[in-house]
Design a protein around this motif. Structure first.
Motif, short mmCIF file in Angstrom:
data_model
loop_
_atom_site.label_atom_id
_atom_site.label_comp_id
_atom_site.label_asym_id
_atom_site.label_seq_id
_atom_site.Cartn_x
_atom_site.Cartn_y
_atom_site.Cartn_z
N GLU A 110 0.81 -1.21 0.00
CA GLU A 110 0.00 0.00 0.00
C GLU A 110 0.84 1.26 0.00
OE1 GLU A 110 0.15 -1.75 4.22
OE2 GLU A 110 -0.19 -2.45 2.16
N GLY A 111 2.10 1.17 0.44
CA GLY A 111 2.96 2.35 0.43
C GLY A 111 3.85 2.41 -0.78
N ALA A 112 3.67 1.46 -1.71
CA ALA A 112 4.64 1.31 -2.80
C ALA A 112 4.12 1.83 -4.12
CB ALA A 112 5.04 -0.16 -2.93
N GLN A 113 3.56 3.04 -4.12
CA GLN A 113 3.15 3.63 -5.39
C GLN A 113 4.39 3.99 -6.20
OE1 GLN A 113 1.97 4.84 -2.44
NE2 GLN A 113 -0.03 3.85 -2.48
N ARG A 114 4.18 4.04 -7.50
CA ARG A 114 5.28 4.41 -8.39
C ARG A 114 5.81 5.80 -8.04
NH1 ARG A 114 7.36 0.10 -11.09
NH2 ARG A 114 5.78 -1.07 -12.20
N THR A 115 7.10 5.97 -8.21
CA THR A 115 7.67 7.29 -8.00
C THR A 115 7.21 8.22 -9.12
OG1 THR A 115 9.63 6.56 -9.19
CG2 THR A 115 9.70 6.45 -6.79
N SER A 116 7.34 9.49 -8.89
CA SER A 116 6.88 10.46 -9.88
C SER A 116 7.68 10.32 -11.16
CB SER A 116 7.03 11.88 -9.32
OG SER A 116 8.37 12.12 -8.98
N SER A 117 7.00 10.56 -12.26
CA SER A 117 7.63 10.41 -13.57
C SER A 117 8.52 11.61 -13.87
CB SER A 117 6.54 10.30 -14.64
OG SER A 117 7.09 10.37 -15.93
N ASN A 118 9.59 11.33 -14.58
CA ASN A 118 10.47 12.38 -15.09
C ASN A 118 10.35 12.49 -16.60
OD1 ASN A 118 11.73 13.45 -12.78
ND2 ASN A 118 13.06 11.67 -12.62
N MET A 119 9.17 12.16 -17.12
CA MET A 119 8.97 12.14 -18.56
C MET A 119 7.82 13.08 -18.96
SD MET A 119 9.35 8.08 -19.42
CE MET A 119 9.50 8.38 -21.18
N ILE A 120 8.02 13.75 -20.08
CA ILE A 120 6.94 14.51 -20.74
C ILE A 120 6.72 13.81 -22.08
CG2 ILE A 120 6.21 16.71 -21.69
CD1 ILE A 120 6.48 16.76 -18.66
N ARG A 121 5.59 13.11 -22.19
CA ARG A 121 5.30 12.33 -23.41
C ARG A 121 4.06 12.93 -24.07
NH1 ARG A 121 2.93 7.32 -25.56
NH2 ARG A 121 4.58 6.03 -26.49
N ILE A 122 4.25 13.47 -25.25
CA ILE A 122 3.19 14.20 -25.96
C ILE A 122 2.71 13.37 -27.14
CG2 ILE A 122 2.55 16.33 -27.12
CD1 ILE A 122 3.35 16.77 -24.26
N PHE A 123 1.40 13.13 -27.19
CA PHE A 123 0.81 12.50 -28.37
C PHE A 123 0.29 13.61 -29.28
CE2 PHE A 123 -2.56 10.79 -30.94
CZ PHE A 123 -2.04 9.56 -31.36
N ILE A 124 0.71 13.54 -30.55
CA ILE A 124 0.28 14.53 -31.54
C ILE A 124 -0.84 13.93 -32.37
CG2 ILE A 124 0.97 15.97 -33.48
CD1 ILE A 124 2.34 16.74 -30.90
N SER A 125 -1.99 14.56 -32.31
CA SER A 125 -3.15 14.08 -33.05
C SER A 125 -3.42 15.01 -34.24
CB SER A 125 -4.38 14.04 -32.14
OG SER A 125 -5.56 13.82 -32.89
N SER A 126 -3.54 14.42 -35.42
CA SER A 126 -3.90 15.18 -36.62
C SER A 126 -4.25 14.20 -37.71
CB SER A 126 -2.74 16.08 -37.07
OG SER A 126 -1.73 15.31 -37.67
N SER A 127 -4.75 14.72 -38.81
CA SER A 127 -4.99 13.85 -39.96
C SER A 127 -3.67 13.67 -40.71
CB SER A 127 -6.06 14.46 -40.87
OG SER A 127 -5.64 15.74 -41.31
N PHE A 128 -3.67 12.77 -41.70
CA PHE A 128 -2.42 12.42 -42.37
C PHE A 128 -1.82 13.58 -43.16
CE2 PHE A 128 -3.98 8.10 -41.69
CZ PHE A 128 -2.83 7.50 -41.23
N THR A 129 -2.61 14.23 -43.98
CA THR A 129 -2.03 15.19 -44.92
C THR A 129 -2.38 16.64 -44.60
OG1 THR A 129 -3.97 14.96 -46.37
CG2 THR A 129 -2.08 13.51 -46.78
N ASP A 130 -3.52 16.85 -43.94
CA ASP A 130 -4.02 18.21 -43.77
C ASP A 130 -3.03 19.09 -43.00
OD1 ASP A 130 -5.68 20.38 -43.76
OD2 ASP A 130 -6.86 19.71 -42.05
N MET A 131 -2.44 18.59 -41.92
CA MET A 131 -1.56 19.38 -41.07
C MET A 131 -0.10 18.93 -41.19
SD MET A 131 -3.71 21.46 -39.58
CE MET A 131 -2.98 22.14 -38.11
N SER A 132 0.26 18.36 -42.31
CA SER A 132 1.62 17.83 -42.46
C SER A 132 2.67 18.93 -42.42
CB SER A 132 1.74 17.03 -43.76
OG SER A 132 1.46 17.85 -44.86
N ILE A 133 2.37 20.09 -43.02
CA ILE A 133 3.33 21.20 -42.98
C ILE A 133 3.54 21.66 -41.55
CG2 ILE A 133 3.74 23.57 -43.70
CD1 ILE A 133 4.07 21.62 -45.95
#
Length: 1641
Positions: free
Chosen positions: A18-41
């Motif tokens: 009960e005391g063994a929660q994961r330590t805080s993350s040192n990561m910033i992980r960003i998912f980029i959502s868009s369509s294939f061609t519309d926002m390619s530039i």
């Protein structure tokens, strides 16, 4: 960690989940959502401009920045398995789970995106739809062709079939089938549209018929305002397993739903929306195809635009705070970055992304607060001392809890183990041992046991678990395991962890481990200690022999271990436990157990199998009975549908077969290069790989890129990366074989099974591929291709130069923030890729790298890397750097690795500088870097100008520190490869000659060990002690076999009693007595004899009546009497067992040779030796007396002397090499000399013993040396590189010494009784001259300018030697009463000389006449009416400042004939020094108190009090040339620099030996240490010293300064400074970090 530690940490330390929660993350992980061609530039610009800046910002905070853009690198989603939506959603969820800040960025333009058909439709729902189409058989048939019922799903589900089932060329990009591929693409688009229309029409009819609700129908129609509740399967209108999103939703909208609206995720999201306000239909569908949705016939998709409008409206209404809206006009149907308005638009997006992302990240870091105690890669000491133990315990507790849930069965075995634990609770017992074949589930069993015991044991019980295979392929070091376990137990049970700070060897750690178990038992607490997979330990310290594992476990402590049955560890365990141990085998599972596990596994997964599939699984599993084998099959079986053909079932009769088939299927689906390289990188990565790293590395692999773009060009040829979606698809298929290991808040990929690693290695990592993969990884961590174009050859193209967009890899991300991943991985990959030149430049030859890795990863990590490099690289300099770090390790360990760069560079320079001129490639470069940095250091620093610390290289290879006092005897067992030593403290130590580690400490005798013998045939040893006891020991177990009291006379000296061993008997004899035992300790004879000469085999040879010799057999009782031809009075004797002879030297100068048969020869012998022995082949006799070592050749009937070897001091030990070509001698001058037996020439001199060499042995090209005055044994190589040999220095501990200002010449007196002064040339490392004196020397001084050596004698005489003509000696006669000279002092101009005797002070003038020195006087004399001076300094105006052993300080004015008392010290005065310009004087005492006096007028300026851990006294001091600073040398082995004006401490440097003499030289000083080394250092101090400068941050010490106010009153900035209080707190200081305040006053 103190009593104030958090309850959560206490729970972790006690093993509570009960005391063994994961330590805080040192990561910033960003998912980029868009369509294939519309926002390619936009995506391309963000990749090129925005991501690097955000990455740099994150790195400066110790965060990892990762972007997941699954649409990058592909123009469309060309895979027909319909998994796109699920993969996107999984990656979004992973980002939300992992990221410590923002996790989602949505880019939405004018394209709604692809609306895929649902892959799964529940049986009930699908059949309702079919029933409505019953009147249209063709429609029903079409739906049934594409959706097949899977009865393996619970409940059953209809599954959309892969596109390639009907259109085989859909995924086929080969040029020769281009037309077929295009036709299949078009056909599928038409079919997909038809299927969607069929589902819609069926839903509409079902609603009309009342079979479904309007909400359920809406799922197939529009975007709208969908209820959030519908986004989870449990709340779906169709029940569990239903659609999670409307079938009409595009992947883009589904991603926004998951990333923005679900669970109120808006605070971790950012949105960028682009509008094209004046877009006109007349632009044409083709021109707008990239930005708009088109139907299958190429027309604009009005329905998609309607959905898009609804989606944007929802965003505008609900997400204004995170939305960035942009309006832009197209130019010729596109966005052109070269156009000004478009460039401004793109730049605006980048700036908004950077600013908003950095703000969000900063807020997240601030919010984390205390959870981020340790910033990843930081060199700052902002971590609690034992936080790493809590983190390690947390990781293993979490892993154990997760693994315990997967155990099925084994109830009987669990019950047996629990019963054994219960029965042994209150008694001493052995460890519980669980063993079995690999893959049998031992780890899972132990984890389940740990979980169940938590419920059984009381609340105060402590559970400590270590899964030693958790971080494979890394093998944990046993010392680290024991250290962490001991610390966790101490912290959990309230025991003081401080003793761990002083543990310096494996054996001490092993004993501490056992002591802690005893203490826990005595407390009455229950401790369960589980160590899993002992065979996975690194084989350092012979860990697999399990000597560290106690076989006697105290009550209330349960020790449970596991290992593979075929491992060396289990064989060792069997030997140690015998038949008495509790050993439990984890056997193979039965078919019924396998079936039970299978049913349970499928039930959890909500799956089932057909009868045929179940039978196939069980039949395949039963071949091995392995849980791992079954788990692998079931992992594949979860994906089997009820209609999967038997030929596609993933089966095999072993775990390896199943894994091989899995890899084959992955290759068919994803490509052989991608699968092989990705998995190979994970296997070869030293600490695992982050996903971002893996994608980067794959992007640098030209073979992977060539495979990916084999049939199509990359969207942007100038910027090529592996499309991230390829790894995402592969990862999804490997989800049961991969695991995420969290280290320092960073998620690393690793295989869940060691066996899979081995299969991957065998399949993909041939030597050539392995080397190539290592090279790619090395180039990645070098940052070689960051910002550079990398060539690649793609099919149909010439060599293409492209940017792979991999991040830079600097060593430091920010000041004090290191690139941990580079430190962990780069040396390993450079070495195994054969990039040795880069390895030399970037690692071995980089001072910055060495410092950074030692500070961040620990010096042990650095030493291990350099050790591997030195083994493989053809570079001797690498070995020297490795040795230098080994020598530095003790001081780094004391500081817990927190050594400042200035201290690190100074010590490196002080060890390597003498090698810089001959080893320029690496060491010369290192020294230059260190010196350059120190010269520009912004803080006060001492810069070495010579190698005054022990340097690497040379003959000395190992120094083995023996416990408890000087080494009196030693023995080497060549067959068992062991070294046994006996110490003055009564301890026998056993060392391994393989790894040079201490194996056993055998205690029992109450007095010094006089002799040790090894019996190699039985792996036993014998020890004879000065308390008279003879003991037998097992060298394997360390157990005492027998003890014979009164075997020898108590209080004997080593030379007066002898222990001899024959094949059958043990003999202990003195000159007057002999005792005989069998080898098992049974006594068979004892006798008092007139004179025992020695033992020959089983015969005792004794002298009777000075003319008869008795040869006696104690076994049979027979004896032979031999009458001598000449009376014998023995002095010393030695036996020659091979010859059956005894050699005895008589006091009348004859050597008697007496054989076992009674034959005798007598030869004249030229000396009465104090050292007498025979060579191993018994062809040479060795005799030593005083400074001469004589060698005699033994003939058949004569002994002829043939060599006399002269030494500079008394010969104490000698031995001859087995081949008879070399003789090695040890002397009182602390040197080992190696001579040629053939020529008598001195071949080599080994310096560094630092004590008289009293014992020598030769072993396998090594000289083993020891001293009764030192607690160490040294091993010297006879085959070392002489070019790295350090110059000898004067003997350590010389009675008196003086050094010239340039450090080139040292004058010393070795012993207090020695009547000569030796002149030592420090450049050649040899004695250059001997100056005889008429009496014992009491003090030495040097007149540096006039080049005079002054010797004070105990006779009261002062001798003055001109260094140019030392034979022309001057003499100052003694005063009346012949009082000895106590000390001498020269004036600053060397024109006056003060001489102190016991009762008188005298002043002389030193002049020069005709170029020759002359002494006039005494000019003045003063009687001493109090204690005599201990140290003094001659001041201007004929004043003498001196101190006494009682702490008094006196100032005597010879001119006025009067004296004055100055403020006394509380302990004896050890140092009095005057400044160069006569303005100040420094007085130091034994309690480390310094007083700085102003001399005109006399006033106390500063009192400087220093308190360290040990040995405080000040020994010497010297003022700098300018008198701005004063240097001091102290007993604590440090040099300190003080500011004269303020009294502040500016700099402290540890030099490993007390500096006993010191004088100013060239902006620094020259000193002489107690070890005899000359120290030359420059001091650099900036014009302005930072007020926050802390000179003690590398020392566990404190100091204060009390200064005189300008008005004359004393002032102190610290009240209550109590040195005694510091003394009381020394132990606590050991366990604390260096104070940042340092009590600077």
């Amino acid at each position: 960690m103190d009593g104030g530690q958090s309850s959560g940490a206490q729970a972790v330390l006690r093993g509570r989940c009960e005391g063994a929660q994961r330590t805080s993350s040192n990561m910033i992980r960003i998912f980029i959502s868009s369509s294939f061609t519309d926002m390619s530039i936009e995506r391309k610009v963000l990749l090129e401009k925005a991501y690097p800046q955000v990455r740099s910002f994150c790195r400066s905070l110790g965060l990892v920045f990762e972007v997941v853009d699954l649409n990058w690198g592909i123009r469309t989603f060309p895979y027909g398995d319909h998994e796109v939506s699920e993969i996107f959603l999984q990656e979004i969820q992973m980002s939300q789970k992992v990221s410590a800040g923002p996790a989602f960025v949505g880019l939405l333009g004018n394209q709604y995106g692809h609306r895929p058909l649902p892959r799964l439709i529940p049986e009930k729902q699908f059949e309702v739809l079919l029933s409505t189409l019953s009147k249209n058989p063709e429609s029903v048939q079409q739906l049934q062709e594409w959706f097949r019922k899977d009865n393996n799903s619970v409940p059953p589900t209809y599954v959309l079939q892969p596109v390639t089932a009907r259109f085989p060329h859909y995924n086929d990009l080969r040029p020769e089938v281009t037309k077929l591929h295009d036709d299949d693409l078009l056909s599928w688009r038409v079919t997909e549209s038809q299927l969607l229309q069929l589902l819609r029409s069926a839903a509409a009819e079902a609603e009309t018929a009342g079979d479904i609700t309007a909400k359920q129908k809406q799922l197939f129609y529009s975007s709208g305002e969908m209820s959030p509740a519908w986004t989870c399967p449990q709340a779906c209108p169709f029940g569990p397993g239903g659609l999670t999103f409307p079938a009409s939703h595009s992947v883009t909208e589904r991603a926004l739903e998951e990333g923005v609206w679900k669970d109120n995720c808006q605070m971790s999201a950012l949105l960028f929306v682009r509008e094209i306000p004046r877009q006109r239909m007349k632009d044409g569908s083709k021109r707008l195809a990239k930005f708009m949705d088109l139907t299958a016939d190429g027309l604009l998709d009005a329905e998609a635009q309607e959905f898009l409008t609804g989606l944007k409206s929802r965003l505008y209404a609900t997400s204004k705070k995170i939305l960035n809206l942009h309006c832009v006009e197209l130019n010729s149907g596109s966005i052109d970055p070269k156009r000004k308005e478009h460039a401004q638009y793109l730049d605006s997006i980048c700036q908004q992304f950077i600013s908003q992302m950095t703000i969000r990240i900063s807020e997240a870091v601030k919010l984390a607060g205390e959870d981020r105690k340790k910033i990843w890669g930081s060199t700052e000491e902002n971590e609690e001392e034992f936080d790493w133990v809590v983190e390690e315990a947390r990781q293993h507790t979490i892993m154990a809890a997760e693994l315990s849930n997967s155990l099925q069965g084994r109830d009987g075995l669990l019950g047996k183990i629990c019963l054994a634990m219960w029965e042994s609770t209150l008694v001493h017992h052995g460890p519980l041992v669980v063993h079995g074949a690999a893959g049998m589930g031992k780890t899972t069993l132990l984890c389940k046991l740990a979980q169940e015991m938590q419920d059984v044991l009381e609340a105060k019980a402590v559970l400590v678990i270590r899964l030693l295979a958790a971080n494979h392929p890394q093998r944990p070091n046993i010392n680290h395991v024991l250290n962490s376990v001991c610390l966790q137990v101490c912290l959990a049970c309230g025991l003081a962890p401080r003793p761990l700070m002083s543990v310096s060897s494996h054996l001490e750690l092993q004993r501490l481990f056992q002591n802690i178990l005893e203490k826990v038992s005595q407390q009455g607490n229950t401790l369960l200690l589980i160590l899993d997979s002992l065979e996975q330990l690194a084989d350092q310290h012979q860990a697999h022999q399990l000597r560290w594992l106690p076989t006697d476990v105290p009550p209330n402590v349960h020790l449970l271990v596991s290992m593979e049955t075929t491992s060396e560890a289990f064989a060792s365990m069997r030997l140690r436990l015998g038949t008495a141990g509790n050993v439990f085998e984890v056997e193979r599972l039965s078919r019924d157990e396998g079936q039970q596990i299978m049913e349970s596994h499928l039930q959890v997964a909500k799956r089932t199998l057909t009868r045929e599939q179940k039978d196939a699984v069980l039949q395949s599993f039963y071949a091995s009975g392995s849980p791992l084998h079954l788990q692998l099959i079931l992992s594949a079986a979860k994906n089997w549908s009820s209609f999967t053909p038997p030929t596609e079932l993933l089966l095999g009769f072993s775990s390896e077969e199943v894994m091989s088939q899995l890899l084959l299927k992955l290759e068919e689906k994803h490509g052989k290069e991608l699968v092989g390289r990705a998995l190979g990188c994970i296997v070869l990565a030293r600490r695992g790989l982050m996903e971002a790293e893996l994608r980067d590395v794959m992007s640098l692999d030209d073979d992977v890129i060539s495979e990916v773009y084999r049939y199509s060009l990359p969207p942007t040829p100038s910027l090529i990366r592996m499309p991230p979606v390829l790894w995402a698809r592969l990862k999804r298929d490997l989800r049961d074989q991969l695991e995420v290991q969290w280290t320092d808040g960073v998620a690393m990929l690793a295989f869940s099974s060691r066996l899979l690693s081995e299969v991957v290695k065998a399949r993909y990592l041939t030597p050539e591929r392995r080397g190539r993969t290592h090279r790619i990884l090395a180039e990645y961590f070098l940052g070689r291709w960051s910002g550079r174009l990398k060539p690649v050859a793609l099919p149909g193209l010439t060599l293409l130069l492209s940017d792979r967009k991999v991040p830079p890899q600097p060593l430091w991300f920010a000041p004090g923030l290191a690139n941990v991943r580079k430190l962990q991985e780069l040396p390993y990959h450079l070495l195994h890729a054969g990039l040795w030149e880069e390895l030399r430049q970037e690692v071995v030859g980089s001072a910055e790298w060495l410092y950074c890795q030692s500070r961040v990863c620990g010096v042990s990590s650095l030493i291990s890397d350099l050790d591997q490099c030195s083994q493989y690289m053809d570079c001797c300099e690498t070995g020297l750097v490795h040795e230098a770090l080994v020598l530095m390790k003790p001081s780094l360990d004391i500081l817990s690795g927190h050594m400042d760069r200035s201290v690190f560079y100074s010590e490196l320079l002080a060890r390597l500088s003498s090698l810089a001129s001959t080893s320029r490639t690496v060491i010369g470069q290192l020294c230059s870097q260190c010196d350059d940095w120190l010269q520009t250091c912004p803080e006060p620093v001492l810069i070495p100008r010579s190698s005054f610390l022990q340097q690497p290289g040379g003959a000395l290879q190992h120094t083995l520190t023996a416990p408890h006092g000087g080494v009196l005897c030693l023995a080497v067992g060549a067959a068992v490869q062991l070294l046994v030593t006996g110490s003055a403290g009564g301890v026998v130590a056993v060392w391994s000659l393989l790894d040079k580690h201490l194996l056993q400490v055998l205690e029992g005798p109450s007095a010094a060990i006089l002799s040790v013998k090894i019996i190699e045939s039985s792996a036993h040893c014998l020890s004879l002690a000065a308390d008279g006891s003879l003991r037998g020991w097992s060298l394997k177990s360390g157990q005492q076999l027998f003890c014979i009291q009164e075997a020898g006379p108590a209080g004997s000296a080593p030379s007066s009693v002898s222990l001899q061993v024959s094949d059958q008997l043990l003999f202990v004899h003195t000159w007057m007595q002999v005792k005989v035992w069998k080898l098992d300790g049974t006594e068979i004879h004892r006798e008092d004899i007139s004179l025992v000469l020695g033992v020959l085999g089983n015969f005792v040879v004794s002298l009777h009546d000075s003319d008869r010799v008795r040869i006696f057999d104690p076994v049979t009782g027979t004896q032979t009497m031999v009458r001598l031809t000449r009376n014998l009075t023995p002095v010393v004797s030695v036996t020659s067992p091979k010859r059956g002879s005894l050699f005895v030297v008589s006091d009348d100068g004859f050597l008697h040779q007496i054989s076992r048969t009674g034959q005798q020869t007598i030869t004249e012998f030229p000396l009465l030796p104090s050292l007498f022995s025979a060579s191993e082949d018994e062809k040479i006799l060795i005799a030593g007396r005083e400074r001469t070592l004589s060698l005699f050749r033994i003939g058949s009937d004569s002994v002829d002397g043939f060599l006399e070897l002269q030494h500079d001091d008394e010969v104490l030990s000698a031995c001859v090499s087995p081949d008879g070509r070399r003789v090695v001698s040890g002397a009182a001058d602390q040197l080992i000399r190696i001579w040629s037996v053939t020529t008598g020439h001195l071949v080599d001199t080994l310096c560094g013993c630092n004590a008289p060499v009293t014992a020598l042995m030769l072993y396998d090209h090594f000289v083993v040396s020891a001293s009764s005055a030192a607690d160490s044994v040294q091993l010297w190589s006879l085959t070392y590189d002489p070019s790295h040999k350090p110059l000898p220095h004067i003997p350590a501990g010389s009675a008196h010494s003086a050094v010239t200002r340039d450090g080139d010449q040292v004058f010393y007196v070795r012993h207090q009784t020695q009547r000569e002064v030796l002149s030592w040339n420090n450049r050649t490392g040899s004695v250059s001259e001997r100056l005889p004196v008429s009496a014992e020397v009491s003090c030495l001084e040097l007149a540096q300018q006039k080049r005079l050596l002054l010797c004070g004698l105990r006779s009261g005489t002062v001798l003055i030697y001109p260094l140019a003509l030392p034979q022309e000696t001057l003499c100052i006669p003694p005063p009346e009463g012949l009082a000895p000279v106590l000390c001498l002092a020269l004036g600053s101009q060397e024109s006056l000389l003060a001489v102190a005797h016991w009762d008188t002070l005298r002043l002389f003038q030193v002049a020069t006449r005709d170029g020759f020195p002359a002494v006039e006087g005494p000019l003045a004399t003063a009687p001493l009416l109090h204690a005599p001076p201990s140290h003094m300094a001659l001041l201007p105006h004929r004043r003498l400042l001196y101190g006494t052993a009682g702490g008094e300080v006196k100032l005597h004015d010879f001119g006025a004939g009067a004296g004055a008392d100055l403020q006394p010290h509380s302990s004896g005065i050890t140092c009095v020094t005057a400044s160069n310009w006569g303005t100040h004087a420094l007085v130091g005492s034994q309690d480390a108190t310094l007083r700085l006096w102003a001399l005109d007028p006399v006033a106390l300026d500063h009192t400087m009090e220093y308190q360290g851990l040990f040995f405080q006294g000040v020994l010497c001091a010297a003022f700098a040339d300018s008198d701005r600073f004063v240097f001091t040398g102290s007993q604590d082995q440090t040099v300190k620099v003080w500011d004269v004006a303020s009294g502040k401490l500016l700099c402290v440097q540890f030099v490993y030996s007390p500096v006993v003499r010191m004088l100013t030289f060239r902006n620094g000083f020259v000193g002489l240490t107690l070890q005899g080394c000359v120290v030359q250092e420059a001091f650099r101090c900036p014009d302005r010293v930072d007020p926050d400068h802390n000179p003690l941050r590398n020392m566990k010490a404190r100091y204060r300064v009390t200064s005189r106010e300008k008005g004359g009153a004393g002032r102190s900035d610290l009240q209550g400074f109590d040195p005694a209080q510091i003394s009381l707190n020394l132990v606590s200081m050991l366990s604390s970090k260096p104070s940042s305040a340092c009590v600077l006053l």
